[in-house]
Design an enzyme around this catalytic site. Sequence first.
Site, short mmCIF file in Angstrom:
data_model
loop_
_atom_site.label_atom_id
_atom_site.label_comp_id
_atom_site.label_asym_id
_atom_site.label_seq_id
_atom_site.Cartn_x
_atom_site.Cartn_y
_atom_site.Cartn_z
N LYS A 69 34.37 -16.35 -19.98
CA LYS A 69 33.70 -16.13 -18.70
C LYS A 69 33.57 -17.47 -17.98
CE LYS A 69 32.64 -11.69 -19.25
NZ LYS A 69 32.96 -10.61 -18.30
N LYS A 98 39.02 0.46 -17.42
CA LYS A 98 37.84 0.85 -18.18
C LYS A 98 37.55 2.32 -17.83
CE LYS A 98 35.70 -3.75 -18.07
NZ LYS A 98 34.62 -4.57 -17.48
#
Length: 368
Positions: free
Chosen positions: A164, A263
């Site tokens: 991240k 997703k």
Amino acid sequence: MIKVEKVTLYHITQKLKVPFTSSIGYVSDRDSIIVEVIDCDGVSGWGEVVAFSTPWYTEETISTCFHLLKDILIPLVISEPFKHPDELQEIFKRIKRNQMAKASLEGAIWDLYAKKKNISLSTALGGVRNEIECGVVVGISSLSNMIEQITRYNEEGYKRFKIKISPDQDMKIVEEIRKRFPDLPLMADANSSYTLKDVERLKELDQFGLMMIEQPLAADDIIDHAKLQEKLSTPICLDESITTSEDARKAIELGSCQVINIKPGRVGGLTESKKIHDLCLKNDIPVWCGGMLETSISRAHNLALASLANFTIPGDISSSSRYWEQDIVDPEIKSVAGKISLQNGLGIGFDVKKDMIKELATSITTIK
């Protein structure tokens, strides 16, 4: 014919082994709603709400999903018999968005459908592989801690590493990790923390040979991403921007990305995930399956989805033990040398520990 008799919603809370931090959220205790669908023949199917307690990833939350399921979606499903899970898209069409609520119920019905057909969920979806390569996510923390995690996961054989990043923590981290691991299959997830004003800064990432940079710009954007992709040699992967196959079509036509993260929760379920997969396959856009800090029920759904042909990049599907002290399915979902083997059982292929779910539940609601 599938005739749903009742649906039970188990609201559970589990503490993550390690709190997860990104540029847009922090999670230490994970609320989930486990969805059990039972048909008139007594066959059960399992799904999961993957929304968070607050709307930091999408506008949905555990509370809004509970309302949609209990008061709107489940009554629709119970009132209308159907032959195939694909038909749920038409049934749900009258309800705008609320993708995660829809996906949880649809996923349970896909599991139920596969069991009634005496096949695995992977087979029902059209999967072509029996073993899924795994990737891991390393949240924002100190550089030393991130390197320690990457070292451990690399030794465990994981096939792709996602870190991240944000404007406050990016180039130095990427540079140091790349120095330490020059050949690591590495990607960066920005979680919409940059704007087009950061083009020159983002171009600096090109020197590090990243697999991709995920969702660098706004969560609802495909226009500015197209402008940015023109200036980067690093492939852009879209996540939050893609909530339907139509979003994917427009992004591909505009040249907004070279990779898409699918997703099921974000796009409304497995049927829409398949549509996006097929569209991307047709247009030579590789896809991978993203994670939402799910329980093993959603993880099992993701494994089945990732068995489709165009899931050529290892997804966020790793061992359950990375997140939880105990798994709620048997056998435990476990990566061995960076791969997870699909189970041969019916439906999701794992036995759900219903007693354990009841113990974890803060509330149990049944709709008949």
